[in-house]
Design an enzyme around this catalytic site. Structure first.
Site, PDB file in Angstrom:
ATOM      1  N   LYS A   1      46.684 -19.115  41.301  1.00  0.00           N
ATOM      2  CA  LYS A   1      45.464 -19.329  42.079  1.00  0.00           C
ATOM      3  C   LYS A   1      44.707 -18.012  42.223  1.00  0.00           C
ATOM      4  CE  LYS A   1      45.901 -21.920  45.760  1.00  0.00           C
ATOM      5  NZ  LYS A   1      46.419 -22.458  47.036  1.00  0.00           N
ATOM      6  N   ARG A   2      43.443 -18.012  41.780  1.00  0.00           N
ATOM      7  CA  ARG A   2      42.599 -16.831  41.871  1.00  0.00           C
ATOM      8  C   ARG A   2      41.284 -17.185  42.554  1.00  0.00           C
ATOM      9  NH1 ARG A   2      40.347 -14.560  38.250  1.00  0.00           N
ATOM     10  NH2 ARG A   2      40.768 -12.351  38.572  1.00  0.00           N
TER      11      ARG A   2
ATOM     12  N   ARG B   1      41.754  -1.020  32.743  1.00  0.00           N
ATOM     13  CA  ARG B   1      42.351  -0.497  31.516  1.00  0.00           C
ATOM     14  C   ARG B   1      41.322   0.089  30.558  1.00  0.00           C
ATOM     15  NH1 ARG B   1      47.596  -1.835  31.538  1.00  0.00           N
ATOM     16  NH2 ARG B   1      48.259  -3.573  32.864  1.00  0.00           N
TER      17      ARG B   1
ATOM     18  N   GLU C   1      38.626  -9.670  47.811  1.00  0.00           N
ATOM     19  CA  GLU C   1      38.711  -9.058  46.482  1.00  0.00           C
ATOM     20  C   GLU C   1      37.467  -8.238  46.143  1.00  0.00           C
ATOM     21  OE1 GLU C   1      40.997  -8.731  44.237  1.00  0.00           O
ATOM     22  OE2 GLU C   1      42.583  -9.909  45.196  1.00  0.00           O
TER      23      GLU C   1
ATOM     24  N   GLU D   1      37.623  -4.982  47.957  1.00  0.00           N
ATOM     25  CA  GLU D   1      38.596  -4.051  47.389  1.00  0.00           C
ATOM     26  C   GLU D   1      38.153  -3.513  46.025  1.00  0.00           C
ATOM     27  OE1 GLU D   1      42.599  -6.192  49.326  1.00  0.00           O
ATOM     28  OE2 GLU D   1      42.263  -6.184  47.164  1.00  0.00           O
TER      29      GLU D   1
ATOM     30  N   HIS E   1      45.711 -19.433  34.693  1.00  0.00           N
ATOM     31  CA  HIS E   1      45.226 -19.350  36.073  1.00  0.00           C
ATOM     32  C   HIS E   1      43.954 -20.164  36.256  1.00  0.00           C
ATOM     33  CE1 HIS E   1      42.188 -16.517  34.705  1.00  0.00           C
ATOM     34  NE2 HIS E   1      43.117 -15.635  34.325  1.00  0.00           N
TER      35      HIS E   1
ATOM     36  N   LYS F   1      35.475 -11.517  28.139  1.00  0.00           N
ATOM     37  CA  LYS F   1      35.773 -12.434  29.242  1.00  0.00           C
ATOM     38  C   LYS F   1      34.906 -13.691  29.108  1.00  0.00           C
ATOM     39  CE  LYS F   1      38.733  -9.946  31.718  1.00  0.00           C
ATOM     40  NZ  LYS F   1      40.103 -10.415  32.041  1.00  0.00           N
TER      41      LYS F   1
END
Length: 245
Positions: free
Chosen positions: A17-18, A38, A63, A66, A88, A148
């Site tokens: 879960k995201r 990365r 999120e 952060e 996910h 993505k």
């Protein structure tokens, strides 16, 4: 926490879960992306795992604070997007940015290491601090499409002139913890009035039946199809049931 590995939280189908936020300006013409840990030359939508006992919308707000160092007003949910390759599902929200902090949790360089004690399992990774940058919607979609594609698909939903004939392979499902608004007061009042009317109608029919029974108490009551007390009672029940549905 940036100095430890967070426990993953799974849904009933075994997907992680995201939650994520598409951070936009007031008129939704620009979107804020953050650099990948990365590869600082790659850009992503801020988001991450939903912690146990945490609602997806609260996880999304946490999120972006952060990862992007921004706060704002959480808006609509675009859906829950599934990435079967990564295993996910992400609840995606739109957030209008109101504040940009100069420093935030993941803007700093930090080192992550494993918690295992066995030498073979130990590892150390140095992560550079995240950068953030505003893009036009069109440019953001292009940047994300490079690496993505799922994120690119849900940012493209905000394009004002999006080609609706374009096939989006990662279509969203309904948002989690969606709150259904209460019906308007006028609808509630109309429903209550209808219930009272139905009760009064049933009472009148019951009185008519009693009067018929009293008038024919000295003889055998007449029975015509659909006019008995049992049939009339069933008719009332059926009418009430139809009204409820």
């Amino acid at each position: 926490m940036t100095d430890m590995v967070k426990a993953r939280n799974y849904d009933e189908d075994g997907f992680v879960k995201r939650a994520a936020c598409i951070c936009v300006n007031e008129d939704e013409t620009q979107v804020l992306l953050v650099s990948s840990r990365r590869d600082s030359e790659l850009w992503i939508v801020p988001g991450g795992g939903v912690e146990p006992n945490e609602l997806p919308d609260m996880a999304a707000i946490r999120e972006v604070r952060e990862e992007a160092g921004v706060c704002g007003m959480l808006g609509r949910c675009l859906g829950v997007f599934e990435n079967s390759e990564r295993g996910h599902r992400t609840s995606v929200y739109v957030l209008v940015v109101k504040e940009e902090m100069e420093e935030w949790d993941e803007s700093k360089v930090f080192e992550m290491q494993s918690v295992g004690k066995h030498p073979i399992l130990q590892w150390r990774t140095l992560f550079t601090g995240r950068k953030r940058k505003w893009f036009s919607m069109e440019e953001a979609v292009k940047q994300l499409a490079k690496h993505k594609p799922v994120q690119s698909s849900y940012v493209s939903l905000l394009l004002p002139d999006r080609d609706h004939t374009t096939t989006i392979t990662h279509s969203p499902s309904s948002c989690q913890n969606t709150i259904t608004p209460p019906p308007p007061l006028s609808t509630i009042i109309d429903h209550q009035v209808e219930m009272v009317r139905q009760m009064e109608l049933g009472s009148e029919m019951e009185n008519d039946i009693k009067e018929d029974d009293t008038a024919e108490s000295d003889g055998e009551p007449s029975k015509s199809p659909g006019s008995s007390q049992e049939d009339l009672s069933n008719g009332i029940v059926a009418e009430d049931a139809a009204a409820d549905t």
